[in-house]
Design an enzyme around this catalytic site. Structure first.
Site, PDB file in Angstrom:
ATOM      1  N   MET A  25       0.824  -1.206   0.000  1.00 21.04           N
ATOM      2  CA  MET A  25       0.000   0.000   0.000  1.00 21.04           C
ATOM      3  C   MET A  25       0.864   1.264   0.000  1.00 21.04           C
ATOM      4  SD  MET A  25      -3.163  -0.865  -0.146  1.00 21.04           S
ATOM      5  CE  MET A  25      -4.212   0.414   0.507  1.00 21.04           C
ATOM      6  N   ASN A  37      -5.197   0.582   8.579  1.00 18.64           N
ATOM      7  CA  ASN A  37      -6.455   0.283   9.277  1.00 18.64           C
ATOM      8  C   ASN A  37      -6.137   0.287  10.761  1.00 18.64           C
ATOM      9  OD1 ASN A  37      -8.299  -0.088   7.169  1.00 18.64           O
ATOM     10  ND2 ASN A  37      -7.597  -2.196   6.829  1.00 18.64           N
ATOM     11  N   SER A  42      -9.103   2.977   1.304  1.00 15.25           N
ATOM     12  CA  SER A  42      -9.716   1.756   0.770  1.00 15.25           C
ATOM     13  C   SER A  42      -9.485   1.632  -0.725  1.00 15.25           C
ATOM     14  CB  SER A  42     -11.226   1.754   1.034  1.00 15.25           C
ATOM     15  OG  SER A  42     -11.786   0.554   0.515  1.00 15.25           O
ATOM     16  N   HIS A  46     -16.809   0.917   7.182  1.00 14.17           N
ATOM     17  CA  HIS A  46     -16.735   0.530   5.754  1.00 14.17           C
ATOM     18  C   HIS A  46     -16.368  -0.951   5.664  1.00 14.17           C
ATOM     19  CE1 HIS A  46     -14.177  -0.478   2.311  1.00 14.17           C
ATOM     20  NE2 HIS A  46     -14.880   0.383   1.592  1.00 14.17           N
ATOM     21  N   LYS A  91      -8.526  -9.746   9.498  1.00 16.32           N
ATOM     22  CA  LYS A  91      -7.486  -8.994  10.225  1.00 16.32           C
ATOM     23  C   LYS A  91      -8.048  -8.209  11.400  1.00 16.32           C
ATOM     24  CE  LYS A  91      -4.475  -8.474   6.224  1.00 16.32           C
ATOM     25  NZ  LYS A  91      -5.455  -8.153   5.151  1.00 16.32           N
ATOM     26  N   ARG A 149     -37.986  -9.139  33.813  1.00 13.79           N
ATOM     27  CA  ARG A 149     -36.955  -8.422  34.591  1.00 13.79           C
ATOM     28  C   ARG A 149     -37.530  -7.914  35.910  1.00 13.79           C
ATOM     29  NH1 ARG A 149     -35.353  -3.808  32.519  1.00 13.79           N
ATOM     30  NH2 ARG A 149     -33.307  -3.814  33.489  1.00 13.79           N
TER      31      ARG A 149
HETATM   32  C1  6PG Z   1     -10.079  -1.925   1.744  1.00 12.19           C
HETATM   33  C2  6PG Z   1     -10.008  -3.250   2.433  1.00 12.19           C
HETATM   34  C3  6PG Z   1      -8.672  -3.442   3.039  1.00 12.19           C
HETATM   35  C4  6PG Z   1      -8.359  -4.885   3.358  1.00 12.19           C
HETATM   36  C5  6PG Z   1      -9.230  -5.424   4.449  1.00 12.19           C
HETATM   37  C6  6PG Z   1      -9.191  -6.922   4.475  1.00 12.19           C
HETATM   38  O1  6PG Z   1     -10.976  -1.181   2.077  1.00 12.19           O
HETATM   39  O2  6PG Z   1      -9.240  -1.691   0.868  1.00 12.19           O
HETATM   40  O3  6PG Z   1     -10.972  -3.319   3.435  1.00 12.19           O
HETATM   41  O4  6PG Z   1      -8.540  -2.564   4.122  1.00 12.19           O
HETATM   42  O5  6PG Z   1      -8.507  -5.663   2.229  1.00 12.19           O
HETATM   43  O6  6PG Z   1      -8.736  -4.928   5.643  1.00 12.19           O
HETATM   44  O7  6PG Z   1      -9.616  -7.262   5.706  1.00 12.19           O
HETATM   45  P1  6PG Z   1      -9.687  -8.741   6.208  1.00 12.19           P
HETATM   46  O8  6PG Z   1      -8.321  -9.341   6.016  1.00 12.19           O
HETATM   47  O9  6PG Z   1     -10.064  -8.584   7.624  1.00 12.19           O
HETATM   48  O10 6PG Z   1     -10.715  -9.404   5.345  1.00 12.19           O
END
Ligand code: 6PG
Length: 475
Positions: free
Chosen positions: A18, A108, A134, A191, A266, A448
Site C-alpha cells: 500500500m 487500518n 480503501s 466501511h 485482520k 426483569r
Molecule cells: C479496503 C479493504 C482493506 C483490506 C481489508 C481486508 O478497504 O481496501 O478493506 O482494508 O482488504 O482490511 O480485511 P480482512 O483481512 O479482515 O478481510
C-alpha cells in the site's frame, strides 16, 4: 529553486504494497515524495523500479534524513502496521518534527488508538491524522477512497494532495475530512464491516446456487456477471463473478473449487461489532458475517459434525435467479443501513457531526464497497429522512418494497434446505424487527421486574412501575 531543493511535498514511510502504491500515485500527480522504510534495502529497488516517476522520488535510509527532506510544514504518511510498530515510529519521529507538521496514519487502525495518538501528538504542537484508505493495492496506485480524521489545519494542508490522488466519481474526489481525531478511522472500520457483510451475503447466494440449485462455479459466475448491469452493480459482484469463472492452471477445475473454505480476517469487522455494541447498536448482518468467518475456520469441527448432525431438511422451492438478485439487493440495503446506524450512533456519542451523504459519496468510487447503490444512498441522506433512518427514505423504501419478498423466499428456501445464510437471515430479521411498532419486549420487562424488581414503563401512565406479580407455583 527546484521542488526537490525546497523539499518534498510529502514523506511516505513504509514501502509495503500500500505504501509503495500511494508513493507512486503521489509522484504520478507531480508531487515530490521522500520515501523511507524500516528495512533500508527496500528503498533503492523501489526507486529503481519506479521508471520515469523515479525523478520525483527521493530515498532516505535514516529517519533524520527522511524528515529533513520534506518541505515544512511537513506531511508524513505512515503506511506501517498499526499498533506497537506505529507507536514506536511516532515516538522516534516526534523529536525530529517542527510545530504544525502532520503525521498521517494511512493504515487500518482502531479508532480508540487514533484518538489517543492524536491527543498525544497535539501536545507537541504537531497534528495526527487517522486516514482510512480503501481500494487495495490497485486503488492505492490509481485512485483510492480516503476517509480523513484530524484537525482542520492538517486537512487544509493535505487536501490538495489527497484530492489529486483520490478516485473520482464523475469528477468528485472520493476523499473528505469527516471529523476530528478518530473519525476517519472509525468510518473506515465501519466501511470494512459493511464490506464483510456484503462479501458474506454474496457468498451465501453462491452457496444457495451451489448447494440448493446444484449450479457450477462458472454458471454462478455468469449469473453474477449479468447482475452487473442492474441495481447490484458493484466492485464486489464484479470480482466475485470473475473469481467464479477463473480456472485453476494445475487442475483445470474452477479455482474457487480448490480453495479451502476457511476465511481469514485482520480484525476490522470485529472492531465494527465491538464499537457497535458499546454504542448500544446491533449490526446483526455484520455480526453474522464476522461470526461466519470464525465458524469457517473451524473446519475440523464441521467435518466431524457433517455425518453426525442431521439437517432434517425439507423440500424447498428452488429460488429463481430474479429472486436471488432481489434478495441480495434487499439484504445489501439492510446491511449498509446497519453500518450507517453505527456511524450515526458514534457521531452522536463523539460529537463528530458525520455527514452520511458525503460518506456515501466518497464510497462511490475507489473503495471495496463501491456500488451503484451508494449514489442512491447519498441522495436519500440529502433528503429529509424520517428518524434519520436510511430505510425510511422514499426511494429506498421503494427498492425494499420490490425486493423484500424475494429475500423472505430465499431465506425460507435456505432454511428449509438446511443451507446456512446467516447474513441474509440477519438482515431480514432486523427488517422484521424494525418495521413492527409493537414488539415483544413488554414480556422481557415483565420478566426483569418479576425476578429483579427492575421496573418498567407503562403505555398508559408516566413514570417507573412495578408489577404485583402472581406467585410462581411451588413444585
Ligand atoms: C479496503 C479493504 C482493506 C483490506 C481489508 C481486508 O478497504 O481496501 O478493506 O482494508 O482488504 O482490511 O480485511 P480482512 O483481512 O479482515 O478481510
Amino acid at each position: 529553486m527546484t521542488t526537490h531543493e525546497k523539499g518534498a511535498d510529502i514523506g511516505v514511510y513504509g514501502l509495503g504494497t500500500m505504501g509503495s502504491a500511494l508513493a507512486l500515485n503521489f509522484a504520478d500527480h507531480e508531487f515530490d515524495v521522500a520515501v523511507s522504510n524500516k528495512e533500508p534495502d527496500w528503498i533503492a529497488p523501489f526507486i529503481q523500479n519506479a521508471g520515469p516517476l523515479a525523478n520525483r522520488l527521493s530515498g532516505h535510509e535514516s529517519l533524520a534524513d527522511f524528515v529533513a527532506a520534506i518541505a515544512r510544514p511537513r506531511n508524513i504518511l505512515f503506511m506501517i502496521p498499526s499498533g506497537a510498530p506505529l507507536d514506536a515510529m511516532i515516538d522516534a519521529i516526534l523529536p525530529l518534527l517542527d510545530k504544525d507538521d502532520t503525521i498521517v496514519d494511512g493504515g487500518n487502525a482502531d479508532f480508540n488508538a487514533t484518538r489517543r495518538r492524536a491527543e498525544m501528538v497535539a501536545e507537541t504542537g504537531c497534528h495526527f491524522v487517522g486516514m482510512g484508505v480503501s481500494g487495495g493495492a490497485e486503488g492505492a496506485r490509481h485512485g483510492p477512497s480516503m476517509m480523513v480524521g484530524g484537525t482542520r489545519q492538517s486537512w487544509d494542508q493535505l487536501r490538495p494532495m489527497v484530492e489529486a490522488i483520490a478516485a473520482k466519481f464523475e469528477g468528485d474526489p472520493c476523499v473528505d475530512h469527516l471529523g476530528p481525531d478518530g473519525a476517519g478511522h472509525f468510518v473506515k472500520t465501519v466501511h470494512n464491516g459493511i464490506e464483510y457483510a456484503d462479501m458474506q451475503m454474496i457468498a451465501e447466494v453462491y452457496g444457495i446456487l451451489r448447494d440448493v440449485c446444484g449450479q457450477t462455479a462458472p454458471e454462478i459466475g455468469a449469473l453474477f456477471e449479468s447482475w452487473q448491469t442492474g441495481p447490484l452493480s458493484s466492485y464486489l459482484i464484479e470480482v466475485s463473478a470473475a473469481a467464479l469463472q477463473t480456472v485453476d492452471g494445475d487442475t483445470d477445475q474452477p479455482l474457487v473449487d480448490v480453495i479451502l473454505d476457511k476465511a481469514g480476517q485482520k480484525g476490522t469487522g470485529r472492531w465494527t461489532l465491538i464499537e457497535a455494541l458499546k454504542l448500544g447498536q446491533s449490526a446483526s448482518a455484520i455480526e453474522a458475517a464476522v461470526g461466519a468467518r470464525g465458524w469457517s475456520s473451524e473446519k475440523a469441527t464441521r467435518q466431524a459434525a457433517e455425518p453426525l448432525l442431521n439437517a432434517a431438511a425439507q423440500t424447498a422451492d428452488m429460488p429463481d435467479p430474479d429472486d436471488l438478485e432481489n434478495a441480495l439487493l434487499a439484504a445489501r440495503i439492510l446491511g449498509h443501513a446497519q453500518g450507517f446506524r453505527v456511524l450515526s450512533a458514534a457521531s452522536d456519542e463523539f460529537d463528530w457531526q458525520l455527514d452520511m451523504a458525503r460518506i456515501s459519496e466518497i464510497w462511490r468510487a475507489g473503495c471495496i464497497i463501491r456500488s451503484a447503490l451508494l449514489d442512491d444512498f447519498a441522495d436519500a441522506f440529502r433528503s429529509e429522512l424520517p428518524e434519520n433512518e436510511l430505510i425510511l427514505a422514499p426511494e429506498i423504501r421503494k427498492m425494499l418494497e420490490g425486493s423484500i419478498g424475494a429475500l423472505r423466499r430465499v431465506v425460507a428456501a435456505a432454511v428449509l434446505s438446511g443451507v446456512a445464510a446467516p447474513s441474509l437471515s440477519a438482515s431480514l430479521v432486523w427488517y422484521d424487527t424494525i418495521r413492527r411498532a409493537r414488539g415483544t419486549a413488554n414480556l422481557i420487562q415483565a420478566q426483569r421486574d418479576f425476578f429483579g424488581a427492575h421496573g418498567f414503563e407503562r403505555i398508559d401512565k408516566v413514570g417507573a412501575h412495578h408489577g404485583d406479580w402472581n406467585e410462581v407455583a411451588k413444585t
